[in-house]
Design a protein around this motif. Structure first.
Motif, short mmCIF file in Angstrom:
data_model
loop_
_atom_site.label_atom_id
_atom_site.label_comp_id
_atom_site.label_asym_id
_atom_site.label_seq_id
_atom_site.Cartn_x
_atom_site.Cartn_y
_atom_site.Cartn_z
N PRO A 33 11.22 -4.04 3.43
CA PRO A 33 11.38 -2.68 2.91
C PRO A 33 11.72 -1.68 4.01
N VAL A 34 12.42 -0.62 3.64
CA VAL A 34 12.68 0.51 4.54
C VAL A 34 12.20 1.76 3.83
N PRO A 35 11.26 2.54 4.41
CA PRO A 35 10.64 2.27 5.70
C PRO A 35 9.65 1.10 5.63
N ILE A 92 10.60 2.00 11.00
CA ILE A 92 9.14 1.82 10.93
C ILE A 92 8.42 3.15 10.76
N GLU A 93 7.49 3.16 9.80
CA GLU A 93 6.63 4.32 9.56
C GLU A 93 5.19 3.92 9.88
N LEU A 94 4.47 4.75 10.64
CA LEU A 94 3.12 4.40 11.10
C LEU A 94 2.05 5.29 10.48
N THR A 95 0.97 4.65 10.03
CA THR A 95 -0.24 5.37 9.64
C THR A 95 -1.41 4.83 10.45
N ILE A 96 -2.13 5.72 11.14
CA ILE A 96 -3.38 5.33 11.80
C ILE A 96 -4.51 6.10 11.11
N PRO A 149 -8.62 1.44 0.21
CA PRO A 149 -7.98 0.29 -0.45
C PRO A 149 -6.53 0.57 -0.83
N ALA A 150 -6.27 1.75 -1.42
CA ALA A 150 -4.90 2.09 -1.83
C ALA A 150 -4.00 2.26 -0.61
N LEU A 151 -4.51 2.87 0.46
CA LEU A 151 -3.71 3.04 1.68
C LEU A 151 -3.31 1.68 2.24
N LEU A 152 -4.27 0.76 2.33
CA LEU A 152 -3.97 -0.56 2.88
C LEU A 152 -2.96 -1.30 2.01
N ARG A 153 -3.12 -1.21 0.69
CA ARG A 153 -2.17 -1.90 -0.20
C ARG A 153 -0.76 -1.32 -0.09
N SER A 154 -0.66 -0.07 0.38
CA SER A 154 0.67 0.55 0.53
C SER A 154 1.38 0.07 1.81
N GLY A 155 0.64 -0.64 2.67
CA GLY A 155 1.20 -1.08 3.95
C GLY A 155 1.98 -2.37 3.84
#
Length: 396
Positions: free
Chosen positions: A209-211, A242-246, A279-285
């Motif tokens: 996928p992009v991003p 690449i899109e980053l979430t910390i 949980p939702a954030l992780l599943r979006s990764g």
């Protein structure tokens, strides 16, 4: 083989009343408090009674103990120190079977002393790794032997007084043994909650996928090494995609945000996320990266794998997170920015493997690291401590 008496059988099955002593009890913002709350909920689900004792606890709340400078650093990591109180402890411990202490600071030390005066069994968990303190303490980390000194100090303050100690990983247990700890060590994963369910993986034959969304989770401190992650993404062949979430909080937040703004092609999200959102954030990764130098376990990696993310984890002698790796492409040498960039690019280039291994990691995690299984092992440890304490009192 001797058969158990009816009384002994009843004793091994009856529900327990457990006091859990946690400086910051009402806050899911740091790993130790979050784990304590998860275990408290699961203990109740399994039929036991739990009394949380600490700042923010519903029935047995403690006052905040302000320690000059130290409290300021700790608060940035969503942690506060609780003020010990004889009255609080004696009220909270009345009628409990066992007291379990989470940290070796003044609050936990005093809780141990009061519980022993009352004749109650005491256990403890080892959740604060000395390396986590020194990496966050600026110039302190350059003092020779400082980590060894803190291991000794924690043992002096609390752990040498306690016969049964919970430690989340074999790495943690070996570190404690190497620093002269004599307690019986019970290796039990902190586990993950069932709400971290696996995402639906992408169909085979589709390009990445992009991003491409990389997620990291953990305190924003030096030992978690998110600086290396940002530099690695900047060096990837696929950097522009690449899109980053910390997800985390800590003293390096602004520094990391500035670095990401300067080096990364796409805007990064760096900051606190409520535990309910994770949980939702992780599943979006699409990929979980864990570059940490020092970790006693890292529940955030377990949660990411449970959500169906393939992890890429730093191999470090002070981090237990490497134990989760199921294939070579999930591991890189700690602090090796070029190697991490190559690993990220490999997973972007192999989307079918990413989906396949996302499922494998999720199944493996479900089988080995559930909170329910961990809590059952914890209860067995508590029963052992209660029995030992009863025998000591008989023989005294």
């Amino acid at each position: 083989m001797e058969c158990m008496s009816e009384t002994e059988q009843e004793e091994t099955q009856r529900p327990l009343t457990i006091a859990m002593v946690v400086d910051t009890s009402g806050n899911r913002g740091n790993g130790t408090s979050n784990s304590a709350l998860q275990w408290a909920e699961e203990l109740k689900r399994q039929g036991h009674t739990v009394r949380l004792v600490g700042i923010g606890a519903p029935e047995y709340p403690a006052r905040v103990n302000h320690v000059p400078l130290v409290s300021w650093v700790a608060k940035k990591q969503q942690m506060q120190f609780a003020e010990p109180s004889d009255t609080l402890f004696r009220t909270a411990f009345r009628g409990v079977d066992v007291v379990h202490i989470y940290t070796p600071f003044r609050f936990g030390q005093h809780a141990c002393k009061v519980a022993k005066q009352m004749g109650i069994a005491v256990t403890a968990g080892y959740h604060v790794q000395p390396e986590n303190i020194t990496y966050s303490a600026g110039p302190l980390k350059y003092i020779p032997g400082i980590d060894k000194f803190i291991y000794w100090l924690f043992n002096l303050w609390l752990y040498r007084k306690i016969d049964h100690v919970h430690v989340p990983t074999e790495l943690g247990a070996s570190l404690l043994r190497s620093h002269g700890y004599k307690s019986k060590l019970h290796v039990i994963s902190n586990g993950y909650e069932s709400r971290f369910t696996a995402k639906t993986q992408r169909d085979a034959g589709k390009s990445a996928p992009v991003p491409f969304h990389i997620v990291a989770s953990g305190r924003l401190t030096n030992e978690k090494n998110h600086v290396a992650l940002i530099h690695a993404i900047a060096r990837c062949r696929h950097a522009q995609d690449i899109e980053l979430t910390i997800a985390g909080t800590g003293p390096l937040k602004k520094k990391l945000q500035r670095l990401a703004a300067r080096l990364l092609s796409r805007p990064a999200s760096i900051g606190f996320h409520k535990n309910t959102e994770m949980p939702a954030l992780l599943r979006s990764g699409d990929l979980l990266v864990h570059p940490s130098i020092a970790d006693l376990e890292s529940v955030s990696v377990i949660e990411g794998m449970a959500a169906g993310l393939v992890p890429v984890i730093a191999s470090s002698p002070l981090s237990a997170a490497g134990q989760f790796v199921l294939r070579d492409e999930s591991l890189f040498p700690v602090d090796d920015v070029e190697a991490l960039a190559r690993r990220i690019d490999w997973w972007v280039d192999h989307p079918d493997e990413l989906s396949e291994w996302g499922e494998i990691y999720a199944e493996h995690t479900k089988e080995h690291y559930s909170v329910a299984a961990s809590v059952r092992k914890f209860v067995a440890m508590e029963r052992e401590a209660i029995a030992d304490n009863a025998n000591k009192q008989i023989n005294a």
